[in-house]
Enzyme design. Structure first.
Site, PDB file in Angstrom:
ATOM      1  N   ASP A 256       0.813  -1.225   0.000  1.00  0.00           N
ATOM      2  CA  ASP A 256       0.000   0.000   0.000  1.00  0.00           C
ATOM      3  C   ASP A 256       0.844   1.272   0.000  1.00  0.00           C
ATOM      4  O   ASP A 256       0.429   2.309   0.526  1.00  0.00           O
ATOM      5  CB  ASP A 256      -0.964   0.016   1.207  1.00  0.00           C
ATOM      6  CG  ASP A 256      -1.893  -1.182   1.194  1.00  0.00           C
ATOM      7  OD1 ASP A 256      -2.216  -1.661   0.104  1.00  0.00           O
ATOM      8  OD2 ASP A 256      -2.285  -1.628   2.291  1.00  0.00           O
TER       9      ASP A 256
ATOM     10  N   LYS B 168       1.798   2.200  -4.988  1.00  0.00           N
ATOM     11  CA  LYS B 168       2.358   1.639  -6.235  1.00  0.00           C
ATOM     12  C   LYS B 168       1.444   1.906  -7.428  1.00  0.00           C
ATOM     13  O   LYS B 168       1.913   2.252  -8.508  1.00  0.00           O
ATOM     14  CB  LYS B 168       2.574   0.117  -6.084  1.00  0.00           C
ATOM     15  CG  LYS B 168       3.575  -0.266  -5.005  1.00  0.00           C
ATOM     16  CD  LYS B 168       3.673  -1.766  -4.829  1.00  0.00           C
ATOM     17  CE  LYS B 168       2.418  -2.414  -4.338  1.00  0.00           C
ATOM     18  NZ  LYS B 168       2.014  -2.048  -2.973  1.00  0.00           N
TER      19      LYS B 168
ATOM     20  N   GLY C 255      -4.592  -4.257  -3.863  1.00  0.00           N
ATOM     21  CA  GLY C 255      -5.579  -3.212  -4.158  1.00  0.00           C
ATOM     22  C   GLY C 255      -4.782  -1.975  -4.525  1.00  0.00           C
ATOM     23  O   GLY C 255      -4.148  -1.377  -3.664  1.00  0.00           O
ATOM     24  N   HIS C 256      -4.750  -1.644  -5.813  1.00  0.00           N
ATOM     25  CA  HIS C 256      -3.923  -0.529  -6.302  1.00  0.00           C
ATOM     26  C   HIS C 256      -4.844   0.601  -6.751  1.00  0.00           C
ATOM     27  O   HIS C 256      -5.638   0.432  -7.671  1.00  0.00           O
ATOM     28  CB  HIS C 256      -3.024  -1.002  -7.456  1.00  0.00           C
ATOM     29  CG  HIS C 256      -2.021  -2.033  -7.030  1.00  0.00           C
ATOM     30  ND1 HIS C 256      -1.137  -2.636  -7.882  1.00  0.00           N
ATOM     31  CD2 HIS C 256      -1.748  -2.549  -5.796  1.00  0.00           C
ATOM     32  CE1 HIS C 256      -0.369  -3.484  -7.204  1.00  0.00           C
ATOM     33  NE2 HIS C 256      -0.733  -3.453  -5.933  1.00  0.00           N
TER      34      HIS C 256
ATOM     35  N   GLN D 281       1.941  -6.056  -3.245  1.00  0.00           N
ATOM     36  CA  GLN D 281       2.358  -6.178  -1.839  1.00  0.00           C
ATOM     37  C   GLN D 281       3.636  -5.356  -1.632  1.00  0.00           C
ATOM     38  O   GLN D 281       3.853  -4.404  -2.346  1.00  0.00           O
ATOM     39  CB  GLN D 281       2.541  -7.657  -1.434  1.00  0.00           C
ATOM     40  CG  GLN D 281       1.243  -8.443  -1.339  1.00  0.00           C
ATOM     41  CD  GLN D 281       0.678  -8.879  -2.672  1.00  0.00           C
ATOM     42  OE1 GLN D 281       1.351  -9.524  -3.430  1.00  0.00           O
ATOM     43  NE2 GLN D 281      -0.567  -8.546  -2.949  1.00  0.00           N
TER      44      GLN D 281
END
Ligand code: GDP
Ligand code: IMO
Ligand code: MG
Length: 423
Positions: free
Chosen positions: A13, A16, A40-41, A223
């Site tokens: 988080d 990225k 989750g990007h 990650q």
């Protein structure tokens, strides 16, 4: 921009997705190489916000092609839902995105087993995203997984799907859990597979053809370094190699084809899920960072744990990944703090350490050695270049560069694509 690997240098988080979106402006292909929809990007463009889980963040730039590499574990139902969600918002996916014939598939049985494993661990739970990531990688390593190539052969897919579901049902029965509805799950998986089959290909050949044609590939890490199954705070990690080496094994592109590794770091630290976190702030300052930084998971919505910047962990991460350039994100979240702390060393039982210990029992004993740094009262969210930053923010970033051993190239001062500048 030649071939570049982008990785998170903390616990995930780091921002990225936002930085991938910025760098995709000069990339031809964006390839994910590990993980699955545990990621989750987030990318914010104008008034629109996108959260990508399996699809590379590069999909938001129409000129880029995207690849889901062999190192990924791909949730068949989740991927179809994500594609449909993007297409409903006018983003074309078909004809631009390719799924490796060697990636591994995640089915509903994997998510059930993930939940079961977590319950069995009780207070010692990992705090996984419950997306079935660990069980799917376990099947890969146990050599009983289903792969991307099965999506184009419904008979092979069905045999593998049923074998995995039956094995999961044995475990669920043994632990007194309700059984999976195998027939209902199979029908959904079969229909999704039919929709995804045209995207399955030998992505190794595709990526090599792109390299031969002089195209620029951006490898999108998911990650973060400290969640890597080999180097992270084991066992409180994910089940893949999140560090830059994973880009080779996870796509079939050799190390000699990679020109640069780019690391993304927050200007402070967060972690979601369980496990040791040396610079964690449990009181008001941590809560302040969480509320100002809106630190809630993009996949699960869980509150993220917050703490000061850990230069010991980040220097180690810079070395592990070979990161030569950095993006510092969320600098704006530190606006208004009187004093900032930077962790410059670890102390365990009175002894000084300059590296992350291997055992979590030792990491749990770490007392961070802090260096104080003056904060700034100005707002940085409108900064368009280095010179727009307050002097204290500039010297804070220069000190972080010096401590971790890599240069800042991108500074992010807000969630929006526009709130970014190069240094
Ligand atoms: P990722 O998993 O590394 O892509 O990061 P996430 O998307 O899970 O979390 C980063 C969060 O911070 C998202 O909500 C982003 O919109 C937000 N974000 C990214 N960069 C900045 C920044 O510079 N400032 C602020 N305030 N928010 C940011
Ligand atoms: P992005 O790509 C932050 C964490 C989980 C848990 C551990 C194992 O958005 O940075 P898993 O479901 O992978 O078996 O969970 O890893 N985790 C993440 N934390 N960002 C992520 O991805 C994460 N993906 C997994 O919270 O602690
Ligand atoms: Mg995330």
């Amino acid at each position: 921009m030649p071939s570049t690997v982008l990785v998170g240098l903390q616990w995930g988080d780091e921002g990225k997705g936002k930085i991938i979106d910025v760098l995709t402006e000069t990339a031809d292909v964006v390839a994910r190489f590990q993980g699955g929809n545990n990621a989750g990007h987030t990318v914010e463009i104008g008034d629109e916000k996108f959260v990508l889980h399996l699809i590379p963040s590069g999909i938001l730039r129409p000129e880029a092609d995207c690849v889901l590499g062999n190192g990924m574990v791909v949730d068949v139902l989740g991927l179809l839902e994500e594609i449909r969600g993007l297409e409903a918002r006018g983003i074309t996916v078909a004809g631009r995105m390719w799924i490796s014939d060697r990636c591994h598939l995640v089915f509903p049985c994997h998510a059930r087993l993930d939940g079961l494993n977590e319950s069995a661990l009780g207070d010692g739970k990992i705090g996984t995203t419950k997306r079935g990531i660990g069980p799917a990688y376990a099947d890969k390593i146990n050599r009983c997984g289903a792969r991307g190539s099965d999506l184009v052969h419904p008979d092979r897919l069905e045999a593998r799907f049923r074998r995995q579901a039956a094995a999961a049902n044995v475990i669920l029965a043994r632990t007194g859990q309700p059984a999976l509805d195998v027939e209902a799950d199979w029908q959904r998986v079969r229909d999704a597979a039919a929709a995804l089959a045209p995207m399955v290909t030998d992505t190794v050949m595709r990526l090599h053809a792109a390299l031969d044609a002089g195209k620029r590939i951006l490898f999108e890490g998911a990650q973060g370094t400290w969640l890597d199954v080999d180097f992270g705070t084991y066992p409180f990690v994910t089940s893949s190699n999140t560090t830059s080496g994973g880009a080779c094994t996870g796509t079939g592109v050799p190390p000699c084809a990679i020109d640069k590794v780019f690391g993304v770091v927050k200007a402070y630290t967060t972690r979601v899920g369980s496990g040791p976190f040396p610079t964690e702030l449990l009181e008001t300052v941590g809560e302040g960072l969480r509320s100002r930084g809106r630190e809630f998971g993009a996949t699960t919505g869980r509150p993220r744990r917050c703490g000061w910047f850990d230069a010991v962990a980040t220097r180690y991460a810079v070395r592990l990944n070979g990161a030569s350039e950095l993006a510092f994100t969320k600098l704006d979240v530190l606006d208004g703090l009187d004093t900032l702390q930077i962790c410059v060393g670890y102390e365990i039982n009175g002894q000084r350490y300059d590296a992350m210990p291997a055992d979590i029992e030792d990491v749990a004993l770490v007392k961070p050695v802090y260096e104080s740094h003056p904060g700034w009262q100005e707002t940085t969210t409108a900064a368009l270049c280095w010179d727009d930053l307050p002097a204290q923010a500039q010297s804070y970033l220069r000190r972080l560069e010096q401590l971790v051993g890599a240069k800042a190239r991108i500074i992010s001062v807000g969630p929006n694509r526009a709130q970014t500048f190069m240094v």
